[in-house]
Write an enzyme that holds these catalytic residues in place. Structure first.
Site, PDB file in Angstrom:
ATOM      1  N   ASP A 393       0.826  -1.227   0.000  1.00 23.50           N
ATOM      2  CA  ASP A 393       0.000   0.000   0.000  1.00 23.50           C
ATOM      3  C   ASP A 393       0.851   1.265   0.000  1.00 23.50           C
ATOM      4  O   ASP A 393       0.498   2.251  -0.653  1.00 23.50           O
ATOM      5  CB  ASP A 393      -0.896   0.039   1.242  1.00 23.50           C
ATOM      6  CG  ASP A 393      -1.959  -1.041   1.210  1.00 23.50           C
ATOM      7  OD1 ASP A 393      -2.200  -1.590   0.122  1.00 23.50           O
ATOM      8  OD2 ASP A 393      -2.536  -1.338   2.273  1.00 23.50           O
TER       9      ASP A 393
HETATM   10  P1  NAP Z   1       0.932  -3.978   3.106  1.00 29.45           P
HETATM   11  O1  NAP Z   1       0.276  -3.020   2.195  1.00 29.45           O
HETATM   12  O2  NAP Z   1       0.121  -4.579   4.192  1.00 29.45           O
HETATM   13  O3  NAP Z   1       1.572  -5.133   2.182  1.00 29.45           O
HETATM   14  C1  NAP Z   1       2.364  -6.121   2.712  1.00 29.45           C
HETATM   15  C2  NAP Z   1       2.810  -7.024   1.574  1.00 29.45           C
HETATM   16  O4  NAP Z   1       3.793  -7.894   2.100  1.00 29.45           O
HETATM   17  C3  NAP Z   1       1.702  -7.905   0.997  1.00 29.45           C
HETATM   18  O5  NAP Z   1       1.342  -7.466  -0.278  1.00 29.45           O
HETATM   19  C4  NAP Z   1       2.298  -9.326   0.984  1.00 29.45           C
HETATM   20  O6  NAP Z   1       2.197  -9.866  -0.328  1.00 29.45           O
HETATM   21  C5  NAP Z   1       3.752  -9.100   1.362  1.00 29.45           C
HETATM   22  N1  NAP Z   1       4.274 -10.142   2.243  1.00 29.45           N
HETATM   23  C6  NAP Z   1       3.687 -10.708   3.311  1.00 29.45           C
HETATM   24  N2  NAP Z   1       4.476 -11.639   3.850  1.00 29.45           N
HETATM   25  C7  NAP Z   1       5.596 -11.663   3.111  1.00 29.45           C
HETATM   26  C8  NAP Z   1       6.801 -12.414   3.171  1.00 29.45           C
HETATM   27  N3  NAP Z   1       7.014 -13.343   4.107  1.00 29.45           N
HETATM   28  N4  NAP Z   1       7.758 -12.167   2.248  1.00 29.45           N
HETATM   29  C9  NAP Z   1       7.572 -11.255   1.286  1.00 29.45           C
HETATM   30  N5  NAP Z   1       6.455 -10.496   1.185  1.00 29.45           N
HETATM   31  C10 NAP Z   1       5.480 -10.706   2.096  1.00 29.45           C
HETATM   32  O7  NAP Z   1       2.210  -3.338   3.813  1.00 29.45           O
HETATM   33  P2  NAP Z   1       2.746  -1.839   3.809  1.00 29.45           P
HETATM   34  O8  NAP Z   1       3.072  -1.406   2.418  1.00 29.45           O
HETATM   35  O9  NAP Z   1       3.805  -1.817   4.854  1.00 29.45           O
HETATM   36  O10 NAP Z   1       1.508  -0.967   4.255  1.00 29.45           O
HETATM   37  C11 NAP Z   1       1.020  -0.927   5.588  1.00 29.45           C
HETATM   38  C12 NAP Z   1      -0.487  -0.860   5.569  1.00 29.45           C
HETATM   39  O11 NAP Z   1      -0.961  -1.012   6.924  1.00 29.45           O
HETATM   40  C13 NAP Z   1      -1.003   0.476   5.068  1.00 29.45           C
HETATM   41  O12 NAP Z   1      -2.192   0.292   4.332  1.00 29.45           O
HETATM   42  C14 NAP Z   1      -1.290   1.226   6.359  1.00 29.45           C
HETATM   43  O13 NAP Z   1      -2.269   2.242   6.194  1.00 29.45           O
HETATM   44  C15 NAP Z   1      -1.777   0.100   7.246  1.00 29.45           C
HETATM   45  N6  NAP Z   1      -1.664   0.450   8.673  1.00 29.45           N
HETATM   46  C16 NAP Z   1      -0.453   0.691   9.210  1.00 29.45           C
HETATM   47  C17 NAP Z   1      -0.347   1.108  10.527  1.00 29.45           C
HETATM   48  C18 NAP Z   1       0.978   1.462  11.168  1.00 29.45           C
HETATM   49  O14 NAP Z   1       0.982   2.008  12.261  1.00 29.45           O
HETATM   50  N7  NAP Z   1       2.080   1.126  10.545  1.00 29.45           N
HETATM   51  C19 NAP Z   1      -1.497   1.240  11.294  1.00 29.45           C
HETATM   52  C20 NAP Z   1      -2.731   0.940  10.720  1.00 29.45           C
HETATM   53  C21 NAP Z   1      -2.796   0.546   9.399  1.00 29.45           C
HETATM   54  P3  NAP Z   1       2.223 -11.473  -0.545  1.00 29.45           P
HETATM   55  O15 NAP Z   1       1.121 -12.015   0.285  1.00 29.45           O
HETATM   56  O16 NAP Z   1       2.031 -11.652  -2.009  1.00 29.45           O
HETATM   57  O17 NAP Z   1       3.552 -11.940  -0.083  1.00 29.45           O
END
Ligand code: NAP
Length: 469
Positions: A393
């Site tokens: 994301d």
């Molecule tokens: P993300 O959008 O959740 O994407 C994570 C990606 O990691 C997935 O597409 C997954 O694809 C891949 N993945 C999972 N396990 C894996 C592994 N073992 N090896 C390789 N890839 C792996 O992560 P992000 O870009 O960090 O975004 C964070 C999201 O969380 C945002 O939407 C944000 O708004 C939300 N959020 C964050 C917080 C905070 O405090 N940080 C709080 C609330 C919400 P595959 O399954 O294909 O591997």
């Protein structure tokens, strides 16, 4: 100086230590000392409170200290860094429960009818503490996977919550105007207690597991407010100040997280983000074109070997695969090969504030290599390679381009502007928001499939082979 003046003077010193300690937490270089300073303030507050002879017996205090200290020590040693959000959820919950018990104990003390002031602050300590307690336990269940992370939505949910809030207000008013006495006082009190417990659950229920960090920082703020109310119940100045500090810092953190996701707090709390309905809305209007182009570890090595400017964009997948140590190793190899490496940190990458910073610090990645999103984005077109490790994301260009996307408006790291983008993920899994990512289909993007740690190890072993040759 009499004892009361001495105690209040020490409370002021403790409060100043809390404030300076909090300020120092804002910088990585001073954070450790800030933590010690605040802890020193808390120790001072506890010691001078013990001088006050009105406290319960010292035997009970020692028993509490022993049990609490042992549990705290065990948690600090056993809980993994990645489980910190769950840990914080529990701590908030018990903080709320403690404030609730202080209010309840004051009510249960034999004596006259309660004054309006005391009745009101008892109501506040009990209802805020009760909501914080059950809400935090529910959040803990979602985060630890013991409960489903999906938002639980049902027809008339807002009406039920509205009715509970009205019931809570009615019970509180009845309790205060009866001074907690007569037939009505205790009934109103127990009704207040029960409704607060139920409301804690029904308020957290419709919020998805991924939004739990926001909820936890909000519950943290509530636990502070409950402590503040408890401070008014027992007229303890340092508890009032500490409660206010926790309350306000929790609110600030909540606002920062909402801003970084470009979502309002109301949207986080009431939209059921992450439910099937919200994710379907975004994907229906997506403009996905092109195809996914896989790349092998050997070819990734060839691209990286020639690169001079490399940016690593870590995300939730790096945390899942625990790839931070091998990322640091690979970064060192790239630097030894003449490249400049930086880590681009998105404020909401991962699942808790500072998630990436914590993992990379654990792996001893130099702090100077970490660059915030706003600083790294202007440099992106100059980057030879962007390595996106389990981030989705936070690098999705739809956030900037696609008005129908649920993440439209969320600031992103512009990884797509690098000359070559290598995305590490296991398959076609979506990110937290559940939507497709156009970055993966771009002409300059290659997909290195597999667990991030294993993929990075494969690339690192190519570098090792080159060094040995
Ligand atoms: P993300 O959008 O959740 O994407 C994570 C990606 O990691 C997935 O597409 C997954 O694809 C891949 N993945 C999972 N396990 C894996 C592994 N073992 N090896 C390789 N890839 C792996 O992560 P992000 O870009 O960090 O975004 C964070 C999201 O969380 C945002 O939407 C944000 O708004 C939300 N959020 C964050 C917080 C905070 O405090 N940080 C709080 C609330 C919400 P595959 O399954 O294909 O591997």
């Amino acid at each position: 100086m009499n004892t009361e003046t001495l105690i209040n003077f020490a409370y002021i010193v403790a409060s100043i230590l809390f404030i300076f300690g909090l300020k120092m937490l804002g910088r990585q270089s001073t954070a450790r000392r800030g933590n010690m300073l605040s802890s020193g303030g808390m120790l001072l507050a506890v010691v001078v409170t013990l001088i006050d002879q009105q406290v319960v017996t010292f035997q009970w205090i020692l028993v509490g200290l022993g049990i609490g200290g042992a549990i705290g020590l065990a948690c600090a040693r056993l809980i993994k860094m990645t489980s910190m959000p769950e840990m914080v959820a529990l701590l908030n919950g018990f903080g709320g429960l403690a404030s609730l018990l202080v209010g309840w104990a004051e009510y249960a003390k034999p004596g006259d009818t309660l004054s309006t002031f005391t009745g009101t602050v008892i109501v506040l300590a009990v209802f805020i503490g009760g909501i914080t307690f059950t809400g935090s336990l529910y959040a803990f269940g979602k985060l630890s996977g013991k409960l489903s992370g999906k938002p639980v939505l049902f027809g008339g949910q807002q009406i039920v919550n509205g009715a509970l809030v009205l019931g809570l207000a009615a019970a509180g008013v009845l309790f205060v105007i009866n001074g907690g006495a007569g037939a009505m006082g205790p009934n109103a009190f127990y009704a207040l207690l029960a409704i607060a417990f139920i409301l804690g659950i029904t308020l957290v229920m419709p919020i998805g597991g991924g939004d739990m960090p926001v909820v936890i920082s909000m519950l943290n703020s509530l636990s502070g407010l409950a402590a503040c109310a408890a401070g008014f119940v027992i007229l303890n100045n340092v508890l009032i100040v500490a409660g206010c500090l926790v309350g306000t810092s929790g609110v600030i953190l909540t606002i920062i997280m909402c801003k970084a996701m470009n979502r309002s707090l109301a949207n986080v709390l009431f939209s059921g983000f992450g439910s099937d309905a919200t994710t379907a809305a975004g994907s229906s209007e997506g403009q996905i074109q092109g195809e996914l182009k896989p790349i092998s570890a050997e070819d990734t090595f060839a691209v990286l070997e020639a690169a001079r400017e490399v940016v690593v964009v870590p995300g939730y997948g790096m945390a899942v695969s625990q790839a931070q140590h091998v990322v640091r190793e690979l970064a060192e190899m790239l630097e030894n090969n003449g490249a400049e490496v930086r880590f681009a940190i998105h404020p909401v990458a991962g699942r808790m504030p500072g998630h990436m910073n914590v993992l990379l610090a654990e792996a001893n990645v130099p702090y100077e290599q970490l660059v915030e999103m706003d600083s790294v984005n202007p440099q992106m077109p100059m980057m030879d390679v962007a390595i996106v490790i389990g981030a989705n994301d936070v690098v999705n260009p739809a956030a900037a381009r696609d008005k129908s996307s649920p993440i439209y408006g969320m600031p992103i790291i512009n990884a797509h502007e690098a000359r070559t983008v290598i995305c590490l993920k296991r398959g076609k899994g979506a990110g937290f928001s559940g939507i497709e990512n156009q970055l993966f289909l771009l002409e300059n993007t290659r997909m290195l499939y597999g667990d991030a740690k294993a993929s990075l190890q494969a690339v690192a072993s190519e570098f090792k082979a080159m060094a040995e040759a």
